[in-house]
Design an enzyme around this catalytic site. Structure first.
Site, short mmCIF file in Angstrom:
data_model
loop_
_atom_site.label_atom_id
_atom_site.label_comp_id
_atom_site.label_asym_id
_atom_site.label_seq_id
_atom_site.Cartn_x
_atom_site.Cartn_y
_atom_site.Cartn_z
N THR A 125 0.83 -1.20 0.00
CA THR A 125 0.00 0.00 0.00
C THR A 125 0.87 1.26 0.00
OG1 THR A 125 -1.43 1.30 1.46
CG2 THR A 125 -0.14 -0.38 2.52
N ASP A 126 0.31 2.35 -0.52
CA ASP A 126 1.05 3.61 -0.47
C ASP A 126 1.20 4.12 0.97
OD1 ASP A 126 -1.59 4.37 0.01
OD2 ASP A 126 -1.62 5.98 -1.49
N GLU A 127 0.41 3.54 1.89
CA GLU A 127 0.48 4.01 3.28
C GLU A 127 1.83 3.72 3.94
OE1 GLU A 127 -3.03 3.50 5.67
OE2 GLU A 127 -4.28 3.28 3.90
N TYR A 153 -1.34 -0.55 11.16
CA TYR A 153 -1.61 -1.21 9.86
C TYR A 153 -0.47 -0.96 8.89
CZ TYR A 153 -3.27 -1.46 5.02
OH TYR A 153 -3.37 -1.70 3.66
N SER A 154 -0.15 0.33 8.65
CA SER A 154 0.85 0.61 7.61
C SER A 154 2.24 0.14 8.03
CB SER A 154 0.84 2.09 7.23
OG SER A 154 0.95 2.91 8.34
N ASN A 252 -11.72 13.93 1.52
CA ASN A 252 -12.81 13.06 1.98
C ASN A 252 -14.16 13.77 1.90
OD1 ASN A 252 -10.97 11.06 2.44
ND2 ASN A 252 -10.88 11.35 4.67
N1 LIG Z 1 -8.44 -1.37 -0.01
C1 LIG Z 1 -7.52 -0.52 -0.42
O1 LIG Z 1 -7.83 0.63 -0.77
C2 LIG Z 1 -6.08 -0.96 -0.50
C3 LIG Z 1 -5.14 -0.07 -1.07
C4 LIG Z 1 -3.81 -0.48 -1.19
C5 LIG Z 1 -3.44 -1.73 -0.76
N2 LIG Z 1 -4.36 -2.58 -0.20
C6 LIG Z 1 -3.90 -3.91 0.20
O2 LIG Z 1 -4.58 -4.84 -0.63
C7 LIG Z 1 -4.81 -6.07 0.06
C8 LIG Z 1 -6.28 -6.41 0.02
O3 LIG Z 1 -7.02 -5.33 0.60
P1 LIG Z 1 -8.61 -5.37 0.71
O4 LIG Z 1 -9.08 -3.98 0.79
O5 LIG Z 1 -9.13 -6.28 -0.33
O6 LIG Z 1 -8.76 -6.06 2.14
P2 LIG Z 1 -9.99 -6.84 2.76
O7 LIG Z 1 -9.91 -6.57 4.23
O8 LIG Z 1 -11.25 -6.51 2.04
O9 LIG Z 1 -9.66 -8.37 2.47
C9 LIG Z 1 -8.68 -9.08 3.13
C10 LIG Z 1 -8.95 -10.57 2.95
O10 LIG Z 1 -7.88 -11.29 3.59
C11 LIG Z 1 -8.46 -12.37 4.32
N3 LIG Z 1 -7.55 -12.72 5.43
C12 LIG Z 1 -7.28 -11.96 6.52
N4 LIG Z 1 -6.42 -12.63 7.32
C13 LIG Z 1 -6.13 -13.80 6.70
C14 LIG Z 1 -5.29 -14.91 7.02
N5 LIG Z 1 -4.58 -14.93 8.16
N6 LIG Z 1 -5.23 -15.96 6.17
C15 LIG Z 1 -5.95 -15.93 5.01
N7 LIG Z 1 -6.77 -14.93 4.67
C16 LIG Z 1 -6.85 -13.87 5.50
C17 LIG Z 1 -9.80 -11.83 4.80
O11 LIG Z 1 -10.69 -12.89 5.16
C18 LIG Z 1 -10.26 -11.03 3.59
O12 LIG Z 1 -10.97 -11.84 2.69
C19 LIG Z 1 -4.28 -5.85 1.48
O13 LIG Z 1 -3.01 -6.43 1.54
C20 LIG Z 1 -4.20 -4.34 1.62
O14 LIG Z 1 -3.16 -3.99 2.49
C21 LIG Z 1 -5.67 -2.21 -0.06
#
Ligand SMILES: NC(=O)c1ccc[n+]([C@@H]2O[C@H](COP(=O)([O-])OP(=O)(O)OC[C@H]3O[C@@H](n4cnc5c(N)ncnc54)[C@H](O)[C@@H]3O)[C@@H](O)[C@H]2O)c1
Length: 317
Positions: A125-127, A153-154, A252
């Site tokens: 993530t960019d965070e 988190y980040s 926001n």
């Molecule tokens: N949402 C955003 O805007 C965003 C932006 C940049 C990066 N990301 C990154 O993208 C990835 C996905 O983000 P998201 O928004 O889809 O998250 P999300 O919270 O919607 O989904 C996360 C998924 O991971 C699963 N999970 C959690 N712990 C687990 C474990 N121990 N074993 C197996 N599965 C597990 C959860 O059940 C869920 O289905 C993350 O790594 C996040 O850091 C998200």
């Protein structure tokens, strides 16, 4: 090609699975997800009808289960979306963030080393870069920006990134990392800003905004993120980090006003609430590297993406 997608029952993972099944129907996809509160197996109902898709409920932190799975399935590519992803929850309880995001990633890296893969891709993530000042719109995160995460988190995501890079340098594991800005689109959990505001507005409930609503995020339609990850995994250079973002910075408060406007709801529903602890001010990505090396550019304009998103949430109501 056989691809393991972890966290595929979550927001971005689900979108990625549908993108891959549509564009590469002959590849084999295995999704591993623990189905935490954030994972929704119903997201994958359609995928489960596909001949080349398989779902396995498992925890990426469970070394024994992961090793057995890797030994049996012999993955070519592993893409790690699995994470605890909500900043507010990380402030309330950081431990699970370190377990899943750091230790879970390490289990996957070890499994990749032990059983061999042609690529491990880490969704970051960019965070991890921290934040930028509001009064310096000329500044952007590049891949050279030092890591300076603000939240539990980040910092867990930054720790995982460092571990991924170390496995490349130390053991020669073929890795790539992508760092994306805020995503929006279908299948996102209702605790996140855009679905929360859409759902509350539809029910005429208050629309909570942290502080004065002036924090800036760089919003990207989730399908554009999926395309970028796909390009990196298939064509990106091993050992490299790619930033993904669409130069679509918005405050926001402006997002919330726009949603009110689209849904024909009064802005009087907006309620300013006590700011998040350590709230990052501004994120903004410079996507020059992925554009120059892989030809990626976001294709969905915000006005179109937000309409598609609102429609999707209206349809599942
Ligand atoms: N949402 C955003 O805007 C965003 C932006 C940049 C990066 N990301 C990154 O993208 C990835 C996905 O983000 P998201 O928004 O889809 O998250 P999300 O919270 O919607 O989904 C996360 C998924 O991971 C699963 N999970 C959690 N712990 C687990 C474990 N121990 N074993 C197996 N599965 C597990 C959860 O059940 C869920 O289905 C993350 O790594 C996040 O850091 C998200």
């Amino acid at each position: 090609m056989k691809i393991l997608v972890t966290g595929g029952a979550g927001f971005i993972g689900t979108n990625f699975i549908y993108y891959e099944l549509e564009n590469y129907p002959d590849d084999n996809l295995v999704c591993v997800d623990k189905l935490t509160y954030a994972g929704n197996i119903d997201n994958l109902k359609k995928a489960q009808q596909h001949r080349n898709f398989k779902f396995i409920k498992a925890d990426i932190c469970d070394r024994k289960v992961m090793y057995e799975l890797f030994e049996k399935e012999k993955f070519d590519v592993v893409i790690n979306f699995a994470a605890e992803s909500h900043v507010d929850r990380s402030i309330e309880g950081p431990e699970i963030f370190f377990q899943t995001n750091v230790m879970g990633t390490q289990v996957l890296l070890d499994a990749c080393l032990k059983f061999g893969v042609s690529r491990f891709h880490q969704i970051s993530t960019d965070e991890v870069y921290g934040d930028l000042p509001l009064e310096r719109p000329d500044l952007f995160f590049t891949e050279q920006t030092p890591l300076n995460p603000s939240s539990p988190y980040s910092s867990s995501k930054a720790s995982a990134d460092l571990m991924v890079s170390a496995y490349h340098r130390t053991y020669g594991l073929p890795v790539t990392i992508s760092r994306c800005s805020n995503n929006y689109g279908p299948f996102q959990h209702h605790e996140k800003l855009i679905p929360l505001i859409i759902n509350n507005a539809l029910e005429n409930k208050k629309l909570p905004i942290y502080g004065k609503g002036i924090n800036v995020r760089d919003w990207l339609y989730v399908e554009d993120h999926c395309k970028a990850v796909d390009l990196i995994v298939r064509n990106g250079k091993i050992g490299e980090i790619y930033n993904i973002g669409g130069h679509n910075e918005m405050r926001n408060i402006d997002i919330v006003r726009l949603i009110c406007n689209q849904l024909d709801k009064s802005e009087e529903l907006i309620e300013f609430v006590t700011d998040r602890k350590g709230h990052d001010l501004r994120y903004a990505i410079d996507p020059k590297k992925i554009h120059d090396e892989l030809g990626w550019l976001p294709q969905t304009k915000f006005e179109d993406g937000i309409q598609k998103t609102i429609k999707w949430y209206l349809n599942i109501k």
